[in-house]
Scaffold this active site. Structure first.
Site, PDB file in Angstrom:
ATOM      1  N   THR A   1       1.127  -3.485   1.805  1.00 21.50           N
ATOM      2  CA  THR A   1       0.645  -4.593   0.973  1.00 21.50           C
ATOM      3  C   THR A   1       1.276  -5.923   1.359  1.00 21.50           C
ATOM      4  O   THR A   1       0.620  -6.959   1.373  1.00 21.50           O
ATOM      5  CB  THR A   1       0.960  -4.266  -0.503  1.00 21.50           C
TER       6      THR A   1
ATOM      7  N   THR B   1       5.358   0.176   0.423  1.00 23.70           N
ATOM      8  CA  THR B   1       6.449   0.613  -0.451  1.00 23.70           C
ATOM      9  C   THR B   1       6.500   2.135  -0.630  1.00 23.70           C
ATOM     10  O   THR B   1       7.565   2.670  -0.942  1.00 23.70           O
ATOM     11  CB  THR B   1       6.335  -0.033  -1.849  1.00 23.70           C
ATOM     12  N   ASP B   2       5.387   2.835  -0.453  1.00 22.13           N
ATOM     13  CA  ASP B   2       5.352   4.277  -0.760  1.00 22.13           C
ATOM     14  C   ASP B   2       6.491   5.046  -0.098  1.00 22.13           C
ATOM     15  O   ASP B   2       7.147   5.864  -0.734  1.00 22.13           O
ATOM     16  CB  ASP B   2       4.025   4.893  -0.295  1.00 22.13           C
TER      17      ASP B   2
ATOM     18  N   LYS C   1      12.098   4.719  -4.333  1.00 15.04           N
ATOM     19  CA  LYS C   1      11.031   4.140  -5.159  1.00 15.04           C
ATOM     20  C   LYS C   1      10.954   4.956  -6.443  1.00 15.04           C
ATOM     21  O   LYS C   1      10.683   6.149  -6.400  1.00 15.04           O
ATOM     22  CB  LYS C   1       9.702   4.172  -4.404  1.00 15.04           C
TER      23      LYS C   1
END
Lengths: 438, 438
Positions: free
Chosen positions: A101, A177-178, A254
């Site tokens: 993203t 970010t995953d 995360k």
């Protein structure tokens, strides 16, 4: 444009192109907005409009009529020229993009995503960076981070190495970010770095008013010019768009699907609190700039599995991994490092075959201690390697990396239990685990 | 005694039995204490002493000498008689034991664990309970909770059902902490209960000064007499030995390997704060006592797998589960509910074969949203069931249970996505996720 099928016909029937402002009438509602482009894999039953309030909306076309209000100008926007001349008084920071993203620099007029990530793109979106460093941008990969895999860790590590070798004073890695915390762990083991290597990303894309991309990038560039010469993750510290935390790359995870402050240090404090203008150290026990020589150790073994244990789990699952030639297994056990005792014989078999088995805890917080209960003691006797306070994800990455360095079982065990990149802390502070409601 | 091999010979050489007070001399240190019994599977190179300071210590015997100081009295202790006569003014609470640290009522004199758990044992350890309820105890299982499995969930649910059916005003289930949250989820789906069903456990056994067993049991009995007629988990709320939190059984997870305040509500507030004398409601949206009829739905499908996704994971792992006849798969994906896109074809194959695949997130906090990114949309198109804000562990248990109720794919999907026992909340509060350092 990326529209296809019915949606493309619908737009072409009124000679409408991406970027045009249109009115779309449906039986019960009428929208006015600018036609945005869509992802290539989107269905052909909707078009997407950017409304005046800034929000994007998908409109189902089956019972809709469309008319042109205003022709858009050329989709290529006129951008102010960016001064990228080098300032010899500023540090040189390279920004490497792997996708995700944060790297999706949205063209605000058309909604189209620029796949090619350049320093120009970034600087246009974040002119503040010009005052912080001489920025150089480079796209290494362009993938969603759920598709990351060990060979991409290697590509990324090599790209970071090249930038540092070419004289960068710090490197920022833009990443989805995953799985950012898996990659930050991989870079932590693969690279010894004399300068900061900072991974960052965004939970909301930069066409949304709530985007975190800009603050994260600015704080990451600030961290890349700092004294903290480790592989770190720099992301929002709170829900406010004010500060970031700088987490050690092997002690972060995360922890929320959507919040901007999703990344949290586990079994550690964040190394620092960062704003675009300042760094406040929270844990002074870090490697200082210039104190290591640049080294790259980028061999990894890909035939490693991360296996979560659960009630009722069958030992056959482990057996299958052995039959398929996996070279190492990392268990995500329960509590202090347990799994159903029906698994112990096959884990012993793995050990006897020379396939190392490491034990972590799905509790995430705290440390594995396999001497307390009989199941833990039996697992130790079966040769299982206890992973102290390492996160399961970090132990998995470390096993891939360790098996890339050696296949000698005794050495694998030693390296798994040694603290190599800050992944094992001897002492645990009660401050590491909070999260109380009251 | 359970000593065997060299350790047994060592004790027998000086005619010493468990319970005797002895002096053990080693080349550099001398210990005085009472000989404790050991676990059956312990090695034969150590004996265990309870020192005067209350701590237990293992002493390696190879270079040790032992002598008797004082003969212990009969290992059977003289216990004060316990008044277990029923008080008609107090509620009736049944305590069901499944094993685990909390049910290991340690004989303080010998260190031996009583495997048979009776109300007498509990009341001797916690005479305070007598003022709270008429207590009835029952041992259903005696296992370490890492060895729990679906068929034991069924046994436990049936035992709870019988107690309620026989008139209990509340039931406490003593359980090991490792997988307590899996069992609490299973009981939540299997039982509709008009009275409280409270799971509790201990992080430290009751022979340690820091044991949490006593407060947890007392608060659980208090909760079992309350108005909250749901399946809940009652464990320490903080590191202090003062209050417990009562967590909804489908919204709780063990989040620390060793701390007493390890259980945390995820994507929810705890239902209440509990002390032995009081209950303070934190979330008033619970099922009230007497508002449901007692029902037991105890069929489960055991061929269900919980599979954690990781970078580099091979689709062959999914393929293997299908070949082995698994009836349902729960993925623990990344971020908003993603996995490597190389897995999508085999997950579609599962769906096409009638094997439901559900998606949760390893972030734990927050909710799955598979409409945001292309990977999520493609997974939805492949038939994957999004699990909203359900924990991976809860989705796994729920899948086992749902497949016990129906094998019709459309119905499985509906039930997985329906809120059945409080496992899905429509709204998320920012208060659910904290844990900030500063």
């Amino acid at each position: 444009m990326s529209y296809h099928g019915s949606a493309r016909k619908f737009l072409e029937s009124a000679s409408i192109d991406v970027g045009d402002t249109v009115r779309v009438e449906k039986p019960d509602v009428t929208y006015e907005g600018m036609v945005l482009d869509r992802a290539d894999d989107a269905d052909d039953r909707h078009i997407v409009l950017k409304l005046k309030n800034g929000y994007n909306i998908g409109v189902e076309i089956s019972d809709a009529k469309i008319e042109l209000i205003e022709r858009g100008s050329e989709p290529k926007i006129e951008l102010p020229p960016v001064d990228v001349s080098e300032d010899p008084n500023l540090p040189d920071v390279s920004i490497i993009s792997t996708g995700g993203t944060v790297a999706s620099i949205i063209d605000y007029r058309t909604g189209a995503v620029h796949p090619a990530f350049t320093a120009d793109d970034l600087l246009r979106a974040n002119p503040e960076l010009l005052d912080m460093a001489n920025i150089r941008g480079k796209a290494v990969l362009n993938i969603l981070s759920e598709n990351m895999k060990p060979e991409y860790w290697v590509e990324t590590a090599r790209a970071v190495y090249r930038e540092i070798d070419a004289g960068a004073d710090g490197v920022v890695v833009a990443h989805g970010t995953d799985t950012m915390h898996y990659t930050s762990a991989a870079l932590s083991f693969m690279l010894k770095t004399p300068v900061p290597v900072v991974l960052t990303g965004a939970q909301r894309s930069s066409d949304r008013p709530s985007s975190d991309a800009s603050l994260n990038i600015q704080c990451s560039v600030r961290a890349a010019t700092s004294d903290i010469a480790e592989v770190t993750v720099c992301m929002h510290a709170t829900m406010d768009d004010l500060t970031c935390h700088l987490h050690r790359g092997v002690k972060v995870r995360k922890m929320h699907t959507s919040r901007r402050d999703t990344f949290r240090s586990i079994n550690a404090l964040p190394l620092a609190e960062v704003t675009p203008g300042d760094i406040k150290i929270l844990d002074a026990d870090y490697r200082k700039r210039g104190s290591a020589e640049l080294e790259l150790h980028d061999r990894v073994e890909e035939r490693v599995a991360l296996i979560k244990s659960y009630p009722g789990m069958s030992p056959d699952i482990i057996e299958w991994h052995l039959e398929r030639g996996y070279k190492g297994l990392v268990m995500e056990g329960t509590g202090l490092g347990h799994c159903p005792d029906t698994l112990i014989p096959v884990l012993r078999e793995a050990h006897d075959m020379g396939v190392p088995v490491a034990m972590t805890s799905q509790c995430l917080n705290g440390r594995v201690n396999m001497n307390v209960y009989s199941t833990g003691r039996r697992l130790l006797q079966a040769g299982v390697i206890p992973c102290a306070d390492m996160l399961p994800e970090v132990a998995y990455v470390k096993m891939c990396w360790v098996l890339g360095q050696t296949s000698e079982p005794g050495r694998v065990r030693e390296m798994m239990m040694d603290n190599i990149a800050g992944e094992i802390k001897d002492r645990t502070s009660i401050a590491y685990f909070r999260g109380l409601i009251r």
